[in-house]
Design an enzyme around this catalytic site. Structure first.
Site, mmCIF file in Angstrom:
data_model
loop_
_atom_site.group_PDB
_atom_site.id
_atom_site.type_symbol
_atom_site.label_atom_id
_atom_site.label_comp_id
_atom_site.label_asym_id
_atom_site.label_seq_id
_atom_site.Cartn_x
_atom_site.Cartn_y
_atom_site.Cartn_z
ATOM 1 N N ARG A 111 11.996 18.341 -21.105
ATOM 2 C CA ARG A 111 12.528 18.145 -19.818
ATOM 3 C C ARG A 111 13.624 17.794 -20.250
ATOM 4 O O ARG A 111 13.073 16.993 -21.836
ATOM 5 C CB ARG A 111 11.724 17.263 -19.288
ATOM 6 C CG ARG A 111 9.976 17.937 -18.366
ATOM 7 C CD ARG A 111 9.536 16.838 -17.924
ATOM 8 N NE ARG A 111 8.579 15.664 -18.821
ATOM 9 C CZ ARG A 111 7.679 15.458 -18.989
ATOM 10 N NH1 ARG A 111 7.534 14.721 -17.088
ATOM 11 N NH2 ARG A 111 7.316 14.105 -19.779
ATOM 12 N N SER B 40 8.769 -1.884 -18.805
ATOM 13 C CA SER B 40 8.188 -0.870 -19.711
ATOM 14 C C SER B 40 8.478 -0.730 -20.835
ATOM 15 O O SER B 40 10.106 -1.258 -21.098
ATOM 16 C CB SER B 40 8.748 0.133 -18.379
ATOM 17 O OG SER B 40 8.254 1.189 -18.099
ATOM 18 N N LEU C 78 0.413 12.581 -17.580
ATOM 19 C CA LEU C 78 0.057 13.381 -18.032
ATOM 20 C C LEU C 78 -1.456 13.263 -17.562
ATOM 21 O O LEU C 78 -2.069 13.914 -17.082
ATOM 22 C CB LEU C 78 0.139 13.739 -19.864
ATOM 23 C CG LEU C 78 -0.654 14.115 -20.582
ATOM 24 C CD1 LEU C 78 0.206 16.136 -19.987
ATOM 25 C CD2 LEU C 78 -0.407 13.519 -21.790
ATOM 26 N N PHE D 15 0.876 -1.008 0.191
ATOM 27 C CA PHE D 15 -0.045 0.147 -0.157
ATOM 28 C C PHE D 15 1.018 1.067 0.063
ATOM 29 O O PHE D 15 0.414 2.049 0.424
ATOM 30 C CB PHE D 15 -0.907 -0.184 1.146
ATOM 31 C CG PHE D 15 -1.207 -1.507 1.350
ATOM 32 C CD1 PHE D 15 -2.838 -1.604 0.546
ATOM 33 C CD2 PHE D 15 -1.569 -2.223 2.144
ATOM 34 C CE1 PHE D 15 -3.556 -2.395 0.363
ATOM 35 C CE2 PHE D 15 -2.453 -3.579 2.261
ATOM 36 C CZ PHE D 15 -3.407 -3.295 1.660
ATOM 37 N N LYS E 198 13.694 -1.909 -14.547
ATOM 38 C CA LYS E 198 12.987 -2.740 -15.146
ATOM 39 C C LYS E 198 13.926 -3.540 -16.340
ATOM 40 O O LYS E 198 13.842 -4.886 -16.475
ATOM 41 C CB LYS E 198 12.409 -2.304 -16.068
ATOM 42 C CG LYS E 198 10.670 -1.225 -15.114
ATOM 43 C CD LYS E 198 9.668 -2.394 -14.829
ATOM 44 C CE LYS E 198 9.429 -1.717 -13.660
ATOM 45 N NZ LYS E 198 7.915 -2.847 -13.080
ATOM 46 N N ASN F 39 1.745 2.803 -2.749
ATOM 47 C CA ASN F 39 0.989 3.874 -3.305
ATOM 48 C C ASN F 39 -0.423 3.390 -3.974
ATOM 49 O O ASN F 39 -1.226 3.124 -4.498
ATOM 50 C CB ASN F 39 1.886 3.641 -4.945
ATOM 51 C CG ASN F 39 1.582 5.404 -5.561
ATOM 52 O OD1 ASN F 39 1.112 5.746 -5.310
ATOM 53 N ND2 ASN F 39 1.616 5.139 -7.505
ATOM 54 N N TYR G 200 14.969 4.067 -12.361
ATOM 55 C CA TYR G 200 13.632 2.913 -12.525
ATOM 56 C C TYR G 200 13.581 2.496 -14.534
ATOM 57 O O TYR G 200 13.497 0.923 -13.859
ATOM 58 C CB TYR G 200 11.997 4.137 -12.697
ATOM 59 C CG TYR G 200 10.916 3.315 -13.576
ATOM 60 C CD1 TYR G 200 10.946 2.619 -12.503
ATOM 61 C CD2 TYR G 200 10.679 3.574 -14.622
ATOM 62 C CE1 TYR G 200 9.399 1.714 -12.921
ATOM 63 C CE2 TYR G 200 9.837 3.350 -15.015
ATOM 64 C CZ TYR G 200 8.997 1.950 -14.751
ATOM 65 O OH TYR G 200 7.863 1.915 -14.840
#
Length: 354
Positions: A291, A124, A199, A33, A152, A35, A148
Site C-alpha cells: 500500500r 496516535s 490487521l 455511537f 491528531k 463506531n 486523519y
C-alpha cells in the site's frame, strides 16, 4: 476523581472506563455511537460492579455538550472521541477535520466553562508519518501524511499552545501504536463497524469464518519474513497508560507527551501464525502489492513513559492473540446491532440496567 470520558463506549474507551471504575473513580461518558455500542458499557458496569453514567451526545453539539459539563462538573477529561479510518480520511478530509478538530475545540470550550483543565488526549503514532528513524521517540519530527494523522497533529499543537498560554492547564498527549487484544473476561473487545481497518480484527474475523482470507500488503520488505512490522500493544496496557497519565497530571501542569508501545515489533505473518496457533484454525492469506505510504517497520521507544509514569507494557503477542480470540469466539458478530444514537437519557438508563 470524577472523570468524563469522550468516546468511552468505544474499544479503547470502554477498557479505560472499566479500569477507572475499578480504581474507584466516578465516570461520566459522552459518545455518539458512530463506531460503538452502549452494550459495551452495560458489560463494563457488570464487570465493575458499579456504573458509569452514559450520555448520547455528539461533540459537534456545543449546546448539549456545555450543558453536560455544567451538570457533571468533572475534575478531568480523557478524550477518545474521533474518527479514525485513514482511508476514509483521504476520501472525506473535511469530515475528519470537522469531527476531530472542531469537536475538540468544542470540548475545550466546555471544559473551560466549568474550570476543568486536566485533559488526557488520545493521539496516535500516525503523527510521526513515514519516519524510518527507529525506534520512534517523542522528539522524532512529526510529519503526518494523511488527513486523519494531520487532525491528531493539529490537536496536539493546539493543546501545546493552550498549555503554554495558560499555566492552569495540565495536558497529556498519548501517542500509541497498534492497539489489539480484549478484556480477559471476553466480554468487551474491538467491534469494528463494516470491514476492519486494522490487521488483528481482520485476522480474527477470518479465523471465525466471517471473511475468506487476509490480504497481506507487501511481502518484499527488508524484514525477516518480508512483511511489515508493527508495534502491537494490548488494550489493557493502553488503558493503564491513560490512568498513569491522569495520575501524573494531578501533580504536573503544562503539556506532556508520551509514546505508549511495547518497544518491539511483530510482522504480519507472525500475527497470522500466532492466531492460527492459538485458535487452532486455518487463517488463509494472500500476499498482494504494497500500500502507498506503508513503511517496512514501525515501533516505539517507550522509555519516557517508564521513567516518568512508571508504566510499561506487560502483555506479549501471545496474550494479545489469546484475549482477542476469546472475545471473537464469544462474540462472533460483535455486540450486535443497536441503534443507540438519539436515545434519551431515560432510554439509555433502561437499556444499561435491563
Amino acid at each position: 476523581m470524577h472523570v468524563l470520558v469522550t468516546g468511552g463506549a468505544g474499544y479503547i474507551g470502554s477498557h479505560t472506563v472499566l479500569q477507572l471504575l475499578e480504581e474507584g473513580h466516578e465516570v461520566s461518558i459522552v459518545d455518539n455511537f458512530s463506531n460503538s455500542s452502549p452494550e459495551s458499557i452495560r458489560r463494563v458496569n457488570s464487570l465493575a460492579g458499579r456504573s458509569a453514567h452514559l450520555r448520547s451526545v455528539d461533540l459537534l453539539n456545543q449546546q448539549e455538550l456545555t450543558k453536560i459539563f455544567a451538570d457533571t462538573q468533572p475534575d478531568a477529561v480523557i478524550h477518545f472521541a474521533g474518527l479514525k479510518a485513514v482511508g476514509e480520511s483521504v476520501s472525506e478530509p473535511l469530515k475528519y477535520y470537522r469531527n476531530n478538530v472542531t469537536g475538540t475545540l468544542n470540548l475545550l470550550d466546555a471544559m473551560e466553562a466549568v474550570d476543568c483543565r486536566t485533559l488526557v488526549f488520545s493521539s496516535s503514532a500516525t503523527v510521526y508519518g513515514e519516519s524510518t528513524a527507529l525506534p520512534l521517540i517523542e522528539s522524532t519530527p512529526r510529519n503526518a501524511t494523511n488527513p486523519y494523522g494531520r487532525t491528531k497533529l493539529h490537536i496536539e499543537e493546539m493543546l501545546e499552545e493552550l498549555a503554554a498560554s495558560d499555566p492552569r492547564w495540565s495536558i497529556a498527549n498519548l501517542r500509541y501504536f497498534n492497539p489489539v487484544g480484549a478484556h480477559t473476561s471476553g466480554l468487551i473487545g474491538e467491534d469494528p463497524q463494516g470491514t476492519p481497518n486494522n490487521l488483528m480484527p481482520y485476522v480474527a474475523q477470518v479465523a471465525i469464518g466471517r471473511r475468506e482470507k487476509v490480504h497481506v500488503f507487501g511481502g518484499d520488505y527488508p524484514t525477516a519474513d518480508g512483511t511489515g512490522v508493527r508495534d502491537y500493544i494490548h488494550v489493557l496496557d493502553l488503558a493503564a497508560g491513560h490512568l498513569a497519565a491522569l495520575k501524573y497530571l494531578r501533580e504536573s501542569a503544562g503539556a506532556h507527551t508520551w509514546n505508549l508501545g511495547t518497544g518491539t515489533g511483530s510482522s504480519v505473518l507472525e500475527v497470522i501464525e500466532a492466531f492460527a496457533r492459538v485458535s487452532g484454525k486455518e487463517v488463509p492469506y494472500k500476499i498482494v502489492e504494497r500500500r502507498s505510504g506503508d513503511v517496512a517497520e514501525n515501533y516505539a521507544n517507550a522509555e519516557k513513559a517508564r521513567l516518568e509514569l512508571g508504566w510499561k507494557a506487560e502483555h506479549g503477542l501471545e496474550q494479545m492473540v489469546e484475549d482477542m480470540w476469546r472475545w471473537q469466539k464469544g462474540n462472533p458478530t460483535g455486540f450486535g446491532p443497536i441503534d443507540a444514537f438519539g436515545m434519551t437519557d431515560e432510554e439509555l438508563d433502561i437499556f444499561l440496567n435491563r
